[in-house]
Design a protein around this motif. Structure first.
Motif, PDB file in Angstrom:
ATOM      1  N   ARG A 284       0.856  -1.177   0.000  1.00 65.52           N
ATOM      2  CA  ARG A 284       0.000   0.000   0.000  1.00 65.52           C
ATOM      3  C   ARG A 284       0.900   1.238   0.000  1.00 65.52           C
ATOM      4  N   VAL A 285       0.614   2.173  -0.885  1.00 63.59           N
ATOM      5  CA  VAL A 285       1.451   3.372  -0.991  1.00 63.59           C
ATOM      6  C   VAL A 285       0.656   4.602  -0.553  1.00 63.59           C
ATOM      7  N   VAL A 286       1.091   5.211   0.543  1.00 58.85           N
ATOM      8  CA  VAL A 286       0.461   6.444   1.032  1.00 58.85           C
ATOM      9  C   VAL A 286       1.310   7.629   0.578  1.00 58.85           C
ATOM     10  N   ILE A 287       0.619   8.639   0.052  1.00 56.99           N
ATOM     11  CA  ILE A 287       1.317   9.807  -0.494  1.00 56.99           C
ATOM     12  C   ILE A 287       1.143  10.998   0.436  1.00 56.99           C
ATOM     13  N   ALA A 288       2.268  11.526   0.931  1.00 57.03           N
ATOM     14  CA  ALA A 288       2.233  12.792   1.671  1.00 57.03           C
ATOM     15  C   ALA A 288       2.829  13.849   0.751  1.00 57.03           C
ATOM     16  N   ASP A 289       1.973  14.669   0.182  1.00 55.68           N
ATOM     17  CA  ASP A 289       2.424  15.635  -0.830  1.00 55.68           C
ATOM     18  C   ASP A 289       2.507  17.029  -0.209  1.00 55.68           C
ATOM     19  N   PRO A 290       3.714  17.473   0.136  1.00 55.59           N
ATOM     20  CA  PRO A 290       3.853  18.766   0.823  1.00 55.59           C
ATOM     21  C   PRO A 290       3.739  19.952  -0.128  1.00 55.59           C
ATOM     22  N   ILE A 291       3.740  19.694  -1.413  1.00 52.92           N
ATOM     23  CA  ILE A 291       3.657  20.777  -2.389  1.00 52.92           C
ATOM     24  C   ILE A 291       2.192  21.125  -2.652  1.00 52.92           C
ATOM     25  N   ASN A 292       1.413  20.090  -2.961  1.00 52.57           N
ATOM     26  CA  ASN A 292      -0.003  20.299  -3.228  1.00 52.57           C
ATOM     27  C   ASN A 292      -0.840  20.208  -1.957  1.00 52.57           C
ATOM     28  N   ASN A 293      -0.157  19.824  -0.847  1.00 52.40           N
ATOM     29  CA  ASN A 293      -0.789  19.834   0.462  1.00 52.40           C
ATOM     30  C   ASN A 293      -1.971  18.871   0.585  1.00 52.40           C
ATOM     31  N   VAL A 294      -1.762  17.641   0.125  1.00 52.35           N
ATOM     32  CA  VAL A 294      -2.801  16.621   0.245  1.00 52.35           C
ATOM     33  C   VAL A 294      -2.179  15.268   0.602  1.00 52.35           C
ATOM     34  N   VAL A 295      -2.962  14.446   1.287  1.00 52.63           N
ATOM     35  CA  VAL A 295      -2.592  13.057   1.545  1.00 52.63           C
ATOM     36  C   VAL A 295      -3.540  12.176   0.743  1.00 52.63           C
ATOM     37  N   THR A 296      -2.981  11.285  -0.051  1.00 55.65           N
ATOM     38  CA  THR A 296      -3.821  10.380  -0.837  1.00 55.65           C
ATOM     39  C   THR A 296      -3.173   9.003  -0.857  1.00 55.65           C
ATOM     40  N   GLU A 297      -3.785   8.092  -1.611  1.00 58.76           N
ATOM     41  CA  GLU A 297      -3.227   6.755  -1.740  1.00 58.76           C
ATOM     42  C   GLU A 297      -2.987   6.513  -3.234  1.00 58.76           C
ATOM     43  N   ALA A 298      -1.887   5.869  -3.584  1.00 54.27           N
ATOM     44  CA  ALA A 298      -1.595   5.617  -4.992  1.00 54.27           C
ATOM     45  C   ALA A 298      -2.463   4.477  -5.506  1.00 54.27           C
ATOM     46  N   THR A 299      -3.090   4.710  -6.646  1.00 53.73           N
ATOM     47  CA  THR A 299      -3.845   3.633  -7.288  1.00 53.73           C
ATOM     48  C   THR A 299      -3.228   3.361  -8.665  1.00 53.73           C
ATOM     49  N   THR A 300      -3.185   2.102  -9.009  1.00 53.79           N
ATOM     50  CA  THR A 300      -2.491   1.730 -10.247  1.00 53.79           C
ATOM     51  C   THR A 300      -3.425   1.089 -11.269  1.00 53.79           C
ATOM     52  N   GLU A 301      -4.715   1.028 -10.926  1.00 51.25           N
ATOM     53  CA  GLU A 301      -5.657   0.294 -11.766  1.00 51.25           C
ATOM     54  C   GLU A 301      -5.724   0.857 -13.190  1.00 51.25           C
ATOM     55  N   GLN A 302      -5.855   2.186 -13.288  1.00 48.88           N
ATOM     56  CA  GLN A 302      -5.987   2.800 -14.604  1.00 48.88           C
ATOM     57  C   GLN A 302      -4.702   2.601 -15.415  1.00 48.88           C
ATOM     58  N   PHE A 303      -3.602   2.718 -14.711  1.00 46.55           N
ATOM     59  CA  PHE A 303      -2.294   2.528 -15.307  1.00 46.55           C
ATOM     60  C   PHE A 303      -2.179   1.123 -15.909  1.00 46.55           C
ATOM     61  N   GLU A 304      -2.610   0.126 -15.153  1.00 50.99           N
ATOM     62  CA  GLU A 304      -2.549  -1.257 -15.636  1.00 50.99           C
ATOM     63  C   GLU A 304      -3.442  -1.477 -16.849  1.00 50.99           C
ATOM     64  N   LYS A 305      -4.651  -0.925 -16.789  1.00 49.65           N
ATOM     65  CA  LYS A 305      -5.583  -1.060 -17.917  1.00 49.65           C
ATOM     66  C   LYS A 305      -4.971  -0.528 -19.197  1.00 49.65           C
ATOM     67  N   GLN A 306      -4.338   0.624 -19.053  1.00 47.24           N
ATOM     68  CA  GLN A 306      -3.716   1.276 -20.203  1.00 47.24           C
ATOM     69  C   GLN A 306      -2.609   0.392 -20.785  1.00 47.24           C
ATOM     70  N   ARG A 307      -1.822  -0.229 -19.910  1.00 50.70           N
ATOM     71  CA  ARG A 307      -0.734  -1.083 -20.389  1.00 50.70           C
ATOM     72  C   ARG A 307      -1.283  -2.316 -21.108  1.00 50.70           C
ATOM     73  N   TYR A 308      -2.339  -2.921 -20.543  1.00 47.45           N
ATOM     74  CA  TYR A 308      -2.931  -4.085 -21.209  1.00 47.45           C
ATOM     75  C   TYR A 308      -3.503  -3.692 -22.570  1.00 47.45           C
ATOM     76  N   ALA A 309      -4.100  -2.499 -22.638  1.00 47.15           N
ATOM     77  CA  ALA A 309      -4.642  -2.030 -23.922  1.00 47.15           C
ATOM     78  C   ALA A 309      -3.520  -1.895 -24.955  1.00 47.15           C
ATOM     79  N   ALA A 310      -2.390  -1.355 -24.535  1.00 44.22           N
ATOM     80  CA  ALA A 310      -1.263  -1.183 -25.459  1.00 44.22           C
ATOM     81  C   ALA A 310      -0.753  -2.544 -25.940  1.00 44.22           C
ATOM     82  N   ILE A 311      -0.642  -3.495 -25.015  1.00 43.91           N
ATOM     83  CA  ILE A 311      -0.173  -4.836 -25.391  1.00 43.91           C
ATOM     84  C   ILE A 311      -1.127  -5.459 -26.414  1.00 43.91           C
ATOM     85  N   HIS A 312      -2.426  -5.378 -26.127  1.00 51.87           N
ATOM     86  CA  HIS A 312      -3.403  -5.977 -27.037  1.00 51.87           C
ATOM     87  C   HIS A 312      -3.340  -5.356 -28.418  1.00 51.87           C
TER      88      HIS A 312
END
Lengths: 344, 344
Positions: free
Chosen positions: A214-242
């Motif tokens: 699990r990747v927690v993001i502490a962003d001191p520049i944009n001043n937000v805490v979020t969590e990294a999600t990779t789902e969209q990234f993976e979909k895009q890679r599978y689309a490119a492979i196909h």
């Protein structure tokens, strides 16, 4: 990064005002001293893309410190990392300064000026600490915050968190440092990693490289805490492979950039495929590939050009492993993130 | 060339079918012999933009002539002339082949393969001859038709036309040859010049360089006879100069490309203006200049990037002389075409 990707994941589109301005110490006295020491008459300056607009002001400040007969050149070449030194400018100038990236390889020919952010990381870490789920966490950051790394670790340890860190490999300079193409510093015995730094470019890569964490993001520049999600990234890679599976001709790209040279890998791929051609490039852009006219491309240079800019290209652009999946040499669920480990 | 410019002046948009296909002799036996002679294990191939799509086929043919352990690389770098040799590829390959442009400087490190068009020029010259108004005409052509130059001259002389020709200067290889940046071969004692070759890129440059001469175009590729007009071209240049007059900061661009190095000129311009910065680049693109953020730019590299691609840029891009007009050092009606004479 494509517009779609940016719209979805990038904090630059949240409309939030930055809490902090970043200011940088360009260490111009050190540069001027090097000019004087070498009795140089030419200085070359290279800036990362995000700081190119400061180049004129930095040149003005530097010229005030230098004799009038010294010529100051600014590199207009794209620059996204220390893998991307302007070699032509190095050849032409007696003093060559690379701003903003930590060295991948120390060299007496390059003055590296690290640019450390003046942003206070503690407030956003306090917010992030309450989002942590595990007692043991990995801790990583980018080059511009590494001077606060001990402070970050102490902050967590004072709150009873057991912190795991390591220095990635010889491609990296600092303990806990990540690059867009290297997350070896997150290879620690912890199921959760706290990333302290701006944007989502690095934490998404981290999530792809370490899908079990699990990747927690502490962003001191944009001043937000979020969590990294990779789902969209993976979909895009599978689309490119196909979309590359039907390709009849392949351009295999090798880079001339000094820190992106996986030449043996590129040559091996071409040697094994009669319909593959070895293409030598520095910048990899949609127009350049379109002019070549192959059905699909494999990029052995910067992996982030493939994964982040890929959707902007007219033909499928794959990482070497994605290519092996597309031609059936590896199963589709073997997909992993393309990174450079210890490669120069 | 911008879309507007192309719509207006370019024959590619006339919808006319080409009368002739062009075919090329890539002289691969000569390349293979050089590989064998040098016992080389690497060959680099560089093609002009218009022939990049042939690169795979040429590589296939060449590989059949070579031992299997020879690696064939294709340059993916943009290439618009012999001024634009891929120096990185030259450094990396034992045999380096540059296709399609005549040498600006002979070198044992480069195999230049000229690509001579198989198109018959006589039919279109017959049509053009009836459009000539003067008894004495200059005659010019592009590299790919220079092997027919004597034939063209005889054709005109047989019809009673007095033909004036010259070899431009040391930047040029052949009698009567023009380059996009050099029309010295049209500097002859004749008020009318016949250009034999494809497209309007060269004759418009010719018209700008020699505004006192009428330029008749015999285009054997698109199969049309027309006259070069420079009015729109001039309007565009005046517009660029005017929009640069308010600029407070200037980026002065010098090129690293081997045949585009007017470095002294660039340095002089920067030395004379405190608000000017010396920018070093290879390819000059709208994105690269936008990232730098100056108000206007002066391009000392390829003049055709300035004049033909200029309208695509976000900020005004001027030739060195246009810059002197914009800052008031020269009168506006002094405008002349920026060319390279004898510069390497």
């Amino acid at each position: 990064m494509s517009q779609d990707e940016r719209s979805d994941g990038d904090l630059r589109n949240t409309g939030m005002r930055l809490r902090y301005d970043r200011e940088w110490d360009y260490e111009l006295d050190r540069v001027a001293a090097a000019v004087s020491e070498r009795d140089a008459t030419s200085v070359g300056l290279q800036f990362p893309e995000g700081l190119k607009r400061s180049a004129g002001g930095v040149a003005d400040d530097l010229r005030e410190l230098l004799p009038t007969d010294v010529t100051v050149r600014i590199s207009g070449q794209p620059c996204y990392g220390a893998c991307d030194l302007d070699l032509e400018m190095m050849r032409r100038t007696e003093v060559f300064v690379h701003f903003g990236h930590s060295p991948m390889k120390e060299s007496s020919d390059v003055i590296y000026v690290p640019l450390f952010s003046n942003v206070d990381v503690e407030p956003i870490m306090a917010e992030a600490a309450s989002e942590l789920e595990a007692d043991t966490v990995g801790l990583v950051t980018t080059a511009q915050h590494t001077h606060h790394f001990d402070e970050m670790r102490e902050f967590l340890e004072e709150r009873g968190v057991s912190v795991r860190t390591r220095k990635g490999d010889e491609r990296l300079t600092h303990e806990g440092q990540v690059l867009g193409c290297n997350y070896a510093s997150a290879d620690v015995d912890a199921d959760e990693v706290l990333y302290v730094g701006g944007g989502k470019f690095h934490p998404v890569g981290l999530g792809m490289e370490h899908p079990d964490k699990r990747v927690v993001i502490a962003d001191p520049i944009n001043n937000v805490v979020t969590e990294a999600t990779t789902e969209q990234f993976e979909k895009q890679r599978y689309a490119a492979i196909h979309s590359a599976m039907d390709a009849e001709t392949w351009g295999i790209i090798e880079s001339t950039k000094i820190g992106q040279r996986r030449w043996d890998l590129a040559e091996d791929l071409v040697a094994d495929n009669d319909d593959a051609y070895l293409i030598t490039l520095d910048e990899i852009t949609p127009d350049r590939l379109r002019n070549l006219g192959y059905d699909a491309y494999v990029n052995t240079a910067c992996p982030r050009v493939t994964t982040d800019d890929g959707p902007q290209f007219h033909e499928p652009l794959l990482t070497p492993q994605e290519y092996r999946i597309a031609i059936g040499e590896e199963p589709i669920d073997a997909l992993s993130f393309d990174t450079f480990h210890g490669t120069w």
